[in-house]
Scaffold this active site. Structure first.
Site: not given
Lengths: 440, 440
Positions: B17, B36, B46, B136, B192, B207
């Site tokens: 992501v 914007a 990081a 999403g 996964e 969710k």
């Protein structure tokens, strides 16, 4: 909860949508103030009929003179529901000049005079909301302007006129001809006495003008939309399209490529498997293609008093939230103000009511089904359908499938325990919950 | 265009992501700053892998120490993409205490620690965006919290886990068993290595917790969700449901009545004609029932780098718009800042390219189709399909239906004029445009 005084609203127009806005604000007043952080009141309305029961019941001051509302110093937000270009344009410009915020459901006004109106709002430092101008209750303006703001939008295609979609749906479902269905739509109140705006695509073109602008960042250009209606579509064309795997929908399409933007409203064959092809009757839907999100669809009621009021009231709440709370928490994280969350209990699953699908593995002998249905009947569990299958070759057990009506989970648990205790049942009962997702 | 300096973003996590967010912000930089009102730059990130090509290409300072980013004084917005409860929770709380705004895609974090995080944000006067935490790329948080804010929401039902929906879709379409499809989903990267979160409903429950809160105005209560996964669904149950007119979907359902709220995630039979039943593969959709709007559906990609980035970037733009412009014009009317509208030309219809459906009324004699196809071929118009019908009893003319590939309207106009000039063609050619609405 809130120390702010109520926000006062002035309504221009107290017809179908005006009535809807009045009802929704009154009916949901408690939740709306918990969401907005402040009470919202309609205090003044301009209407043709000064004898309105709606207004009298709601304690709204009525006038025949719209300018009185626009000039009322107590009012912060003018809600324009007159429709058409004038006097709506002049009244909205005056309201903005008076420092009032404006919420409108008027697609014609925004498509044709939006550039002027937005410039006036910018100059006056006031807000203009127009969510209700496109696709009624579907928050598509907000979705494109904010929710998909990270995307380069490639195209937008929408079923944005419910009347035209109703007519095409009926032509397909019942093999009927256009004039015939149009007459029925008029009788049902889905089409106006003069249906030109709807069936010739002008209403859809107003909405498409707005969608194209916010999707591509271009000025509103209603006069450049290519417009073709549905009045020349025949039932034969509808049927041939179906045979070829397509469906005819009246779409507004905005697309761009390196050469420029396309703005067009016309009957369109689309593949039957496309989700848009399943949008039937008076419903609206807008399909948006963005470079990051891919395809996204927004579906709902595109017209009617209450769905339109849903969008108008959302715009009012947007304005009130901006007027009221600090900008950093304009919209509360959990939609309701933090001091206004409810302690509504969460029910344990045993207290939930649903319908059920049950699958039993039963010995293939008479009497099993009678035992099972007696267990259900003893607990007032009604059966909607039974499906008894042949046993697979060589198998001793037969599957029995039951669909039940709504019952509390606790009682179903007891029934399942009793069924599993029968000698003739050899495996745990398979239980899958069932929801009809209809309007209740 | 804007006199504001760029807003600097710090990323925690540079995986799938994070890469998506980096790419979307870079690719759409020009449009995003026009929307914007200000440039948006990722300046510090990081990551575990300090050798990231993405970061190097984008000129992002990299660190292995997330706290460095959270404490970087140049950064206004921290984007948390680590997932899981810790250290995400501590880092987000620290960022808020440092006066930074936070955008997160972390559903587990919000469902479990949202109440604490929102209180901290309120105290610090900073914003927290979490649109990417549910469904999403679908802007469902914004739709419920703002777009439908005038409604009393009665229930929400969603397909909010793409992996589970992919598995159920495959089981139905191909008559396959659960373990078999799960293995394939893992091979395709849709599931996964440890699929528990997806197939046992925990991800969907995170969710649903969020959806229920914003729909009903109740605190986040993840521990009260009833959770049942899809691992015990068999292909037989899928097939029996279909025979009875239903489809099995893994739904998150939030509903309320006078007794309380229901929060539940479980396999559910729904009617096949329900629009939700047509949501297949890894796609997500949320159906919302409000008292004013009726039923409204929001559909799109629920996962993946770019769709998730779409929601993250929308949240970033929301924050930047609030930081930058005056509150009354936080969101520009036409989505882009008024001084940043584009002069992209609107193409005349003759310049537009589409596919076409043509219906001809032709004399029933050999050679007509040859004449017509020659006219089309001479203009490089390729034919996708031909449907030649029997003439109706007693009629002299036969209908010929042609579907063409894409061609510019101007050329089609010329072809139609030539066809209509044929002796064998007696009525004007019926022309309906055709769109496939696919991804290009």
């Amino acid at each position: 909860m809130s120390s702010y005084p109520p926000v006062k609203i002035g309504l221009l127009g107290l017809g179908t949508v005006g009535g809807g806005v009045t009802h929704v604000l009154a009916r949901n007043a408690e939740e709306i103030s918990r969401r907005a952080g402040r009470e919202i009141l309609i205090s003044h309305a301009a209407a043709r009929n000064l004898d309105s029961t709606t207004a009298r019941t709601a304690g709204i001051k009525l006038t025949g003179e719209a300018l009185e509302v626009v000039n009322d110093p107590d009012i912060s937000i003018i809600v324009e529901l007159l429709g058409g270009y004038e006097p709506a344009r002049s009244l909205v410009l005056r309201a903005l000049a008076n420092g009032k915020h404006v919420v409108t459901a008027n697609k014609a006004l925004i498509a044709k005079h939006g550039n002027e109106i937005f410039a006036a709002a910018q100059a006056a430092g006031t807000m203009v909301g127009f969510e209700a101008a496109v696709a009624g209750g579907i928050p598509i303006i907000k979705a494109i302007r904010e929710g998909l703001a990270g995307n380069r939008l490639e195209w937008v295609a929408g079923i944005i006129n419910g009347t035209a979609n109703f007519i095409l749906t009926e032509m397909r479902d019942k093999g009927r001809d256009f004039p015939d269905v149009l007459a029925e739509a008029q009788a049902l109140g889905y089409a106006e006495a003069d249906p030109t705006f709807d069936v010739e695509g002008i209403d859809a073109a107003h909405k498409l003008t707005i969608l194209a602008s916010i999707a591509f960042g271009i000025p509103l250009q209603f006069d450049k939309v290519y417009i073709e209606g549905i009045s020349r579509i025949t039932r034969e064309d509808v049927a041939y399209a179906e045979q070829l795997g397509y469906r005819i929908k009246h779409l507004g399409i905005a697309r761009r490529d390196e050469r420029g933007a396309q703005l067009r409203v016309h009957p369109t064959l689309i593949p039957q498997r496309q989700l848009l092809a399943s949008v039937s009757g008076v419903m609206n839907a807008v399909l948006v293609r963005g470079d990051a999100v891919g395809q996204s669809l927004f579906y709902g009621a595109g017209a009617g008093a209450e769905p339109t009021a849903s969008a108008v009231v959302a715009d009012i709440i947007d304005v009130v939230r901006t007027l009221t709370v600090d900008p950093d928490n304009r919209v509360p994280h959990l939609a309701f103000q933090p001091d206004a969350l409810s302690d509504l209990p969460v029910l344990p699953m045993t207290e939930v009511e649903t319908c059920y699908y049950l699958r039993l593995q039963a010995v293939d002998r008479s009497g099993v089904l009678a035992d099972v249905t007696r267990i259900l009947a003893d607990r007032d569990i009604s059966i909607e359908a039974v499906l008894q299958k042949e046993p697979p070759p060589g198998a001793r057990d037969v599957p029995i499938i039951l669909l039940t009506y709504r019952v509390r989970e606790q009682r179903m648990n007891e029934a399942i325990a009793a069924i599993e205790a029968l000698d003739s049942i050899h495996a745990p009962v398979v239980r899958i919950r069932m929801e009809h997702l209809n309007s209740d």
